[in-house]
Design a protein around this motif. Structure first.
Motif, PDB file in Angstrom:
ATOM      1  N   VAL A   3      -6.075   7.380   0.581  1.00 28.06           N
ATOM      2  CA  VAL A   3      -5.057   6.389   0.208  1.00 28.06           C
ATOM      3  C   VAL A   3      -3.817   6.564   1.080  1.00 28.06           C
ATOM      4  CG1 VAL A   3      -3.495   5.657  -1.650  1.00 28.06           C
ATOM      5  CG2 VAL A   3      -5.907   6.090  -2.146  1.00 28.06           C
ATOM      6  N   LEU A   4      -3.399   7.809   1.279  1.00 27.47           N
ATOM      7  CA  LEU A   4      -2.230   8.069   2.125  1.00 27.47           C
ATOM      8  C   LEU A   4      -2.486   7.650   3.571  1.00 27.47           C
ATOM      9  CD1 LEU A   4      -1.217  11.559   0.699  1.00 27.47           C
ATOM     10  CD2 LEU A   4       0.104   9.431   0.499  1.00 27.47           C
ATOM     11  N   ARG A   5      -3.684   7.911   4.062  1.00 29.25           N
ATOM     12  CA  ARG A   5      -4.038   7.534   5.429  1.00 29.25           C
ATOM     13  C   ARG A   5      -4.042   6.017   5.586  1.00 29.25           C
ATOM     14  NH1 ARG A   5      -8.844   9.357   5.524  1.00 29.25           N
ATOM     15  NH2 ARG A   5      -9.894   7.351   5.569  1.00 29.25           N
ATOM     16  N   GLU A   6      -4.655   5.321   4.631  1.00 30.23           N
ATOM     17  CA  GLU A   6      -4.726   3.854   4.717  1.00 30.23           C
ATOM     18  C   GLU A   6      -3.354   3.205   4.579  1.00 30.23           C
ATOM     19  OE1 GLU A   6      -7.711   2.666   1.886  1.00 30.23           O
ATOM     20  OE2 GLU A   6      -9.352   3.362   3.177  1.00 30.23           O
ATOM     21  N   ALA A   7      -2.439   3.872   3.895  1.00 39.80           N
ATOM     22  CA  ALA A   7      -1.073   3.348   3.768  1.00 39.80           C
ATOM     23  C   ALA A   7      -0.232   3.683   4.995  1.00 39.80           C
ATOM     24  CB  ALA A   7      -0.410   3.916   2.515  1.00 39.80           C
ATOM     25  N   GLY A   8      -0.793   4.471   5.915  1.00 40.93           N
ATOM     26  CA  GLY A   8      -0.067   4.838   7.129  1.00 40.93           C
ATOM     27  C   GLY A   8       0.888   5.995   6.944  1.00 40.93           C
ATOM     28  N   ASP A  55       0.828  -1.209   0.000  1.00 42.15           N
ATOM     29  CA  ASP A  55       0.000   0.000   0.000  1.00 42.15           C
ATOM     30  C   ASP A  55       0.862   1.259   0.000  1.00 42.15           C
ATOM     31  OD1 ASP A  55      -2.252  -1.595   0.036  1.00 42.15           O
ATOM     32  OD2 ASP A  55      -2.643  -1.294   2.176  1.00 42.15           O
ATOM     33  N   VAL A  56       2.019   1.192   0.645  1.00 46.51           N
ATOM     34  CA  VAL A  56       2.915   2.349   0.683  1.00 46.51           C
ATOM     35  C   VAL A  56       3.433   2.635  -0.721  1.00 46.51           C
ATOM     36  CG1 VAL A  56       5.096   3.246   1.587  1.00 46.51           C
ATOM     37  CG2 VAL A  56       3.535   1.994   3.097  1.00 46.51           C
TER      38      VAL A  56
END
Length: 105
Positions: A50-55, A6-7
């Motif tokens: 997307v950025l939040r879910e990728a941490g 995801d990152v």
């Protein structure tokens, strides 16, 4: 430690990389981030999700605002993963430099 796919998926998009660059200087409200882009708010919201879910970012509600801040730990994991490749290419470039230093021009 392997990097979460995801990152990499999040970093693949130039707009998301730009958001991370904006957040380097500190937390920003979603509206403030949106001012930097020529896109509709729902599109930016999707990038932030997307950025939040990728941490890679953290979202905090402050009244009616959503404030985003950079979470750099996943970037350290990417850097650690890339490190052997960087050493590989440095070695290749050092070899090229040595070869060129031996040549008379």
């Amino acid at each position: 430690m392997p990097v979460n796919d995801d990152v990499f998926a999040a970093l693949a998009n130039p707009a998301r990389r730009e958001v991370l660059g904006i957040l380097l200087s500190g937390p920003r409200a979603a509206g403030e981030i949106a001012e930097r882009f020529d896109m509709r708010r729902p599109s930016l919201s999707e990038h932030l999700r997307v950025l939040r879910e990728a941490g890679l970012v953290r979202e905090e509600r402050q009244g009616r605002n959503r404030v985003y801040s950079l979470e750099a730990a996943p970037l350290r994991e990417v850097s650690d993963w890339l490190s052997p490749y960087e050493r590989y290419w440095r070695g290749k470039l050092d070899g090229l430099r040595d070869l060129l230093d031996e040549e008379d021009f």
